[in-house]
Design a protein around this motif. Structure first.
Motif, PDB file in Angstrom:
ATOM      1  N   HIS A 613      -9.905   9.351 -27.819  1.00 17.66           N
ATOM      2  CA  HIS A 613      -9.505  10.146 -26.658  1.00 17.66           C
ATOM      3  C   HIS A 613     -10.415  11.362 -26.498  1.00 17.66           C
ATOM      4  O   HIS A 613     -11.188  11.699 -27.397  1.00 17.66           O
ATOM      5  CB  HIS A 613      -8.053  10.606 -26.809  1.00 17.66           C
ATOM      6  CG  HIS A 613      -7.047   9.536 -26.498  1.00 17.66           C
ATOM      7  ND1 HIS A 613      -6.690   9.196 -25.223  1.00 17.66           N
ATOM      8  CD2 HIS A 613      -6.323   8.730 -27.327  1.00 17.66           C
ATOM      9  CE1 HIS A 613      -5.780   8.217 -25.275  1.00 17.66           C
ATOM     10  NE2 HIS A 613      -5.549   7.920 -26.541  1.00 17.66           N
ATOM     11  N   THR A 632      -1.120   7.858 -26.236  1.00 16.04           N
ATOM     12  CA  THR A 632      -1.219   8.720 -25.062  1.00 16.04           C
ATOM     13  C   THR A 632      -1.885  10.023 -25.472  1.00 16.04           C
ATOM     14  O   THR A 632      -1.860  10.392 -26.653  1.00 16.04           O
ATOM     15  CB  THR A 632       0.169   9.027 -24.468  1.00 16.04           C
ATOM     16  OG1 THR A 632       1.034   9.477 -25.517  1.00 16.04           O
ATOM     17  CG2 THR A 632       0.767   7.809 -23.797  1.00 16.04           C
ATOM     18  N   SER A 636      -4.817  12.481 -20.141  1.00 18.26           N
ATOM     19  CA  SER A 636      -4.134  11.728 -19.074  1.00 18.26           C
ATOM     20  C   SER A 636      -4.216  10.209 -19.215  1.00 18.26           C
ATOM     21  O   SER A 636      -3.758   9.488 -18.342  1.00 18.26           O
ATOM     22  CB  SER A 636      -4.622  12.157 -17.667  1.00 18.26           C
ATOM     23  OG  SER A 636      -5.841  11.495 -17.339  1.00 18.26           O
ATOM     24  N   THR A 637      -4.786   9.727 -20.317  1.00 20.12           N
ATOM     25  CA  THR A 637      -4.939   8.266 -20.441  1.00 20.12           C
ATOM     26  C   THR A 637      -3.975   7.654 -21.449  1.00 20.12           C
ATOM     27  O   THR A 637      -3.590   8.281 -22.434  1.00 20.12           O
ATOM     28  CB  THR A 637      -6.378   7.883 -20.868  1.00 20.12           C
ATOM     29  OG1 THR A 637      -6.637   8.462 -22.161  1.00 20.12           O
ATOM     30  CG2 THR A 637      -7.404   8.343 -19.866  1.00 20.12           C
ATOM     31  N   SER A 651      -7.770   1.072 -21.076  1.00 16.57           N
ATOM     32  CA  SER A 651      -7.678   2.507 -20.876  1.00 16.57           C
ATOM     33  C   SER A 651      -7.147   2.715 -19.460  1.00 16.57           C
ATOM     34  O   SER A 651      -7.789   2.300 -18.489  1.00 16.57           O
ATOM     35  CB  SER A 651      -9.040   3.181 -21.035  1.00 16.57           C
ATOM     36  OG  SER A 651      -8.907   4.575 -20.858  1.00 16.57           O
ATOM     37  N   SER A 653      -5.197   5.278 -16.548  1.00 16.57           N
ATOM     38  CA  SER A 653      -4.838   6.628 -16.131  1.00 16.57           C
ATOM     39  C   SER A 653      -3.915   6.516 -14.929  1.00 16.57           C
ATOM     40  O   SER A 653      -4.261   5.884 -13.928  1.00 16.57           O
ATOM     41  CB  SER A 653      -6.111   7.393 -15.767  1.00 16.57           C
ATOM     42  OG  SER A 653      -5.825   8.764 -15.702  1.00 16.57           O
ATOM     43  N   ASN A 656      -3.856  12.496 -12.828  1.00 22.88           N
ATOM     44  CA  ASN A 656      -4.794  13.363 -13.548  1.00 22.88           C
ATOM     45  C   ASN A 656      -4.086  14.348 -14.476  1.00 22.88           C
ATOM     46  O   ASN A 656      -4.684  15.280 -14.977  1.00 22.88           O
ATOM     47  CB  ASN A 656      -5.688  14.121 -12.560  1.00 22.88           C
ATOM     48  CG  ASN A 656      -4.867  15.003 -11.641  1.00 22.88           C
ATOM     49  OD1 ASN A 656      -3.630  14.984 -11.692  1.00 22.88           O
ATOM     50  ND2 ASN A 656      -5.555  15.774 -10.798  1.00 22.88           N
ATOM     51  N   SER A 675       4.906  11.592 -18.394  1.00 26.61           N
ATOM     52  CA  SER A 675       3.765  12.377 -17.916  1.00 26.61           C
ATOM     53  C   SER A 675       4.176  13.782 -17.489  1.00 26.61           C
ATOM     54  O   SER A 675       5.319  14.019 -17.096  1.00 26.61           O
ATOM     55  CB  SER A 675       3.116  11.658 -16.724  1.00 26.61           C
ATOM     56  OG  SER A 675       2.141  12.474 -16.124  1.00 26.61           O
TER      57      SER A 675
END
Length: 897
Positions: A613, A632, A636-637, A651, A653, A656, A675
């Motif tokens: 990451h 995670t 943001s991925t 990967s 997303s 953002n 998120s």
């Protein structure tokens, strides 16, 4: 033959002189006995060398005259006598241990003369002067005045002497402290000098008795306790063993500053070797079955100021068995046992009703019971057969009436249930290995009962084949399933929240106010006579233990299909349920392998590490077969890493904004991610696409959990939401269906949550560090605890372990909210796993630490990440661990054993 027990209570033994005792001097039947003349604060004692001759005790208050050659005052009681000895004329004398037999003292009344010739005639003047002073003290009318004058004489003697440094074990020892103190043994205190060096603790008695110096090597000290002695914070007790009932020395100081300084010196020395245990740390060990019921009660007694050296605060143990008539003791029947939720005085309803009627009519201060459950008299009632001299000391040279003796277990229990003033509990000896206190092996003449029967051995219940068998069965009862499940109720009454206040009233547990710690401030009483009278009354009446717990004590955790049985060494052995080896369940094998893994957790080795990451890792989830790892990150991925190919295979997303956590739904088909953009994303592994979005919050979603079709989500919008979730089908584009079942409101942002194994309780942690424990069914808060940013329930759901900014791991009992153990780290711990006894934690600096929670120490430090460890995953067998860090890496760890 001489012992300090021949003295009166609160009497001091000052000095001794070799002398002859001459009877009928100048007559044809003159007799001379060689021996030792002992000068005490309230008496003169002569101990003959011939054991057949009685020890003579002359109370100074009964003296008519004391003559010696040095006295020239014609009209003084101490008039001139040219015999070269000390002549004592008295109205009463006690003869003790005639023919060396322990028996009630014989009293000889009427005027008699005793002549004592000292071997060293030069000491005659000093001896007479001392006797003169002490005689004047004994003639004072008031006890307070007597005590004050004797104390002045004692302090003068102590001031003129000091510790003999020639008694040091080594010439290289460095002196740290010296002060005056008294060594305490049951019913007796012995003044002298205390000395602490860099290696030893010494006590030198002023009188050289029982030996010139008592020495304790500091390296051997295991436990040290501050004690309340005579209601004052002046005591200190030192143990060189971990579990023994009796200490190695008990000291009483003349001021609390000396006591505290000595405590500090010894505690500082031993803190490198020994962990200081609190009531809460012992509670955790007891709850988890690491120490027995017996050991736990022993530790609680110690922490509550109970000591074998202080009969007014002797360790108190409960009556357990209520059946003293059956031929077989059945420990599977609840009616075999006493109700541990009530004090002795409340066990018989009829008696209690009478006591409560009197209580209602009583003016303040009210009390329900006119006597206590533990007092010097009750302790010696049980121990008279092995400690007869203590009973004679306490009762002025007499045994109790034969019918009031400890004659029978059944009789004593019946009296505790029915007697108008008998509310006594038991002592630890009933649950130990030495049965001598039940047997009259010294062949004492303890008197004749009504009906002509002599007092001999204690009569045992029919179910006991002998004294040893009685103790064995008593120990089994104490460690039985029933007692383990109910002992916390008795602890609440004796050491806990039902000891004082409105809870004590509701539990019918109110004793005389003077028996409680803080019930009287002796320093505020100016009148010395009132002070002595009050102190005597309190010490004879008995004292309530120091209160250790102010909220309900948690119950013991009982193993399923297992029972606790007591080994002879007071350790706990686990007896398996009757299952044959070929029927052993898969769960048992899994449990054994998990235990094995945790026992070897310090052998954790780094296997592989990958930087996958661009920011710190926030969550780790692994498929059932272990082949795919989902992570995670704040970048943001959501990434899918293959263990086999060691490559990132996906990967994704979703926005953002940072992702905060992830989990895999049962079946390994869907990954859910939370998120900071307020949403929860459902990602299909099989089809490699976003399957659904739950827009359930008004601020960042910080953590998610999944159990049995329910999704639990925590958010910075100050809520935790519980959703019923019907999964969709990725192949037909059918969406998930969400139904909001509950919303748990908080005052501030919620950072994390955890569910217990049964899904009945949820713990939530806020940004301010408050943990709330919720009942999931009713959506109500059970309790709050402060200061945390990570926590987990134990596998049995009984405890919650938390850690926070204060760098401490805290174990909280889920039933009561009580903090029961705490260990402190040098830096914050960001995430962890635990099994109830051992913790594996990831630290702020990136190390993995292994903690012994019961011992309160770090067992191992393992180098790991180059920044904080932010996430940790462990497989079900506890053999494989994955960590994620601020350094953007994931690390794979394996157990190698």
């Amino acid at each position: 033959r001489f012992s300090l027990l021949l003295l009166n209570l609160e009497e001091y033994y000052f000095e001794q002189h070799t002398a002859n005792h001459i009877i009928n001097k100048g007559c044809r039947d003159e007799r001379k006995f060689r021996g030792s003349l002992k000068i005490c604060s309230k008496s003169i004692i002569f101990e003959p060398d011939d054991n057949n001759q009685p020890i003579i005790k002359i109370p100074l208050r009964d003296c008519v005259s004391i003559k010696a050659p040095e006295d020239n005052e014609a009209n003084n009681l101490f008039t001139r006598d040219t015999s070269g000895g000390i002549s004592v004329v008295c109205n009463q004398v006690f003869l003790i241990k005639e023919r060396n037999i322990i028996a009630p003292y014989k009293t000889v009344r009427g005027k008699t003369e005793h002549l004592f010739q000292l071997d060293v005639a030069g000491k005659l003047g000093d001896v007479v002067q001392t006797l003169h002073q002490l005689y004047r003290a004994s003639c004072l009318d008031k006890m307070g005045d007597q005590a004050a004058m004797i104390t002045a004489i004692l302090q003068s003697r102590l001031a003129r002497t000091s510790f003999d440094k020639n008694r040091f074990q080594s010439i290289s020892e460095t002196l740290h402290m010296e002060c005056k103190a008294e060594m305490v043994t049951p019913l007796v205190t012995n003044p002298g000098h205390v000395c602490v060096t860099d290696a030893n603790l010494y006590f030198q008695p002023l009188n050289g008795y029982p030996k010139p110096v008592v020495q304790i090597t500091l390296q051997n000290v295991r436990r040290i306790y501050k004690r309340r002695h005579g209601l004052m914070p002046l005591g200190l007790e030192v143990f060189c063993t971990e579990n023994d009932l009796c200490s190695d020395i008990y000291l009483k100081f003349y001021n609390y500053q000396d006591r505290d300084e000595l405590y500090f010196l010894i505690a500082t020395y031993i803190e490198n070797h020994v962990t200081e245990h609190t009531a809460e740390s012992y509670m955790l060990q007891w709850q988890r079955g690491h120490i027995s019921n017996y050991q736990y009660l022993l530790h609680l007694n110690n922490l509550a100021d109970r000591s074998c050296n202080d009969l007014s605060q002797y360790p108190v143990f409960p009556w357990i068995i209520a059946d003293y008539s059956s031929s077989v003791l059945d420990l599977t029947k609840p009616e075999t046992f006493r109700d541990l939720s009530k004090p002795i005085g409340a066990l018989n309803k009829e008696r209690l009703d009478r006591l409560l009627t009197r209580y209602q009519e009583m003016p303040e201060p009210k009390f329900m019971y006119g006597s206590h459950y533990s007092s010097p008299g009750y302790v010696l009632f049980y121990l008279v057969r092995v400690a007869p001299e203590y009973m004679l000391c306490l009762q002025n040279g007499k045994f109790d009436h034969a019918d009031r003796m400890f004659n029978s277990l059944a009789e004593t229990w019946k009296n505790c249930l029915d007697g108008a003033t008998d509310f006594k509990e038991l002592i630890p000896e009933f649950y130990e290995n030495d049965s001598s206190f039940l047997v009259n092996s010294l062949k004492l003449d303890l008197g004749k009962r009504q009906g002509g029967k002599m007092v001999e051995d204690v009569e045992l219940p029919p179910w006991a084949s002998g004294p040893d068998d009685f103790l064995q069965k008593s120990r089994e009862a104490l460690e039985s399933q029933y007692v383990s499940e109910h002992l916390h109720e008795w602890i609440d009454i004796i050491f806990g929240y039902k000891q004082k206040g409105s809870e004590a009233v509701a539990a019918h547990n109110v004793f005389h106010p003077l028996t409680y710690e803080g019930g009287v401030d002796l320093n505020s009483i100016m009148d010395p006579n009132e002070k002595v009278a009050l102190l005597t009354q309190i010490l004879e009446f008995g004292q309530t233990p120091k209160q250790l717990f102010t909220i309900p004590h948690p119950q013991r955790i009982m193993p399923k299909l297992k029972s606790l049985s007591r080994a002879s060494s007071h350790s706990v052995s686990i007896t398996e349920s009757p299952v044959s080896s070929n029927e052993e369940s898969f769960e048992d094998l899994t449990e054994e392998s998990i235990t094995l893994a945790w026992n070897n957790i310090a052998k954790l080795k780094l296997d592989e590490q990958y930087k996958i990451h661009k920011e710190a890792i926030t969550g780790i989830a692994v498929t059932c077969n272990g082949s795919s790892v989902f992570t995670t990150s704040q970048d943001s991925t959501l990434k899918m890493f293959s263990k086999e190919s060691k490559t990132i295979q996906r990967s994704v997303s979703f926005s953002n904004m940072a992702l905060s956590s992830c989990l895999i739904l049962p079946g390994d088909t869907t990954v859910i991610s939370s998120s900071w953009d307020n949403h929860i994303y459902f990602y299909s592994i099989a089809f490699g696409r976003q399957q659904d979005i739950l827009m359930g919050h008004d601020d960042a979603v910080s953590k998610i959990c999944w159990r049995d079709g329910r999704l639990y989500s925590a958010s910075w919008d100050s809520t935790v939401k519980v959703w019923h979730c019907v999964p969709g089908e990725a192949s037909s584009n059918k969406k998930h269906h969400f139904e909001l079942l509950a919303e748990l409101e908080h005052d501030v942002s919620v950072n994390t949550i955890d569910l217990n194994a049964a899904d009945t309780m949820l713990a939530s942690g806020t940004k301010e560090g408050t943990i709330s424990v919720w009942d999931v069914a009713t959506a109500t808060v059970c309790f709050f605890v402060v200061a945390s940013f990570a926590f987990l329930f134990s596998t049995d759901s009984r405890h919650l372990l938390s850690t926070g900014e204060d760098c401490a791991f805290k174990v909280i009992d889920v039933q009561t909210g009580m903090l029961i153990s705490s260990v402190t780290a040098a830096e914050p711990q960001r995430c962890f796993k635990w099994n109830g006894n051992t913790i594996l934690s990831g630290s702020q600096s990136g190390e993995l630490l292994i903690w012994d929670l019961l011992g309160g120490k770090v067992l191992e430090r393992i180098k790991g990440h180059t920044g904080a460890v932010t996430s940790m995953w462990m497989n079900e067998q506890c053999t494989s661990i994955i960590t994620g860090g601020e350094d953007k890496q994931i690390m794979f760890w394996k157990l190698q054993y």
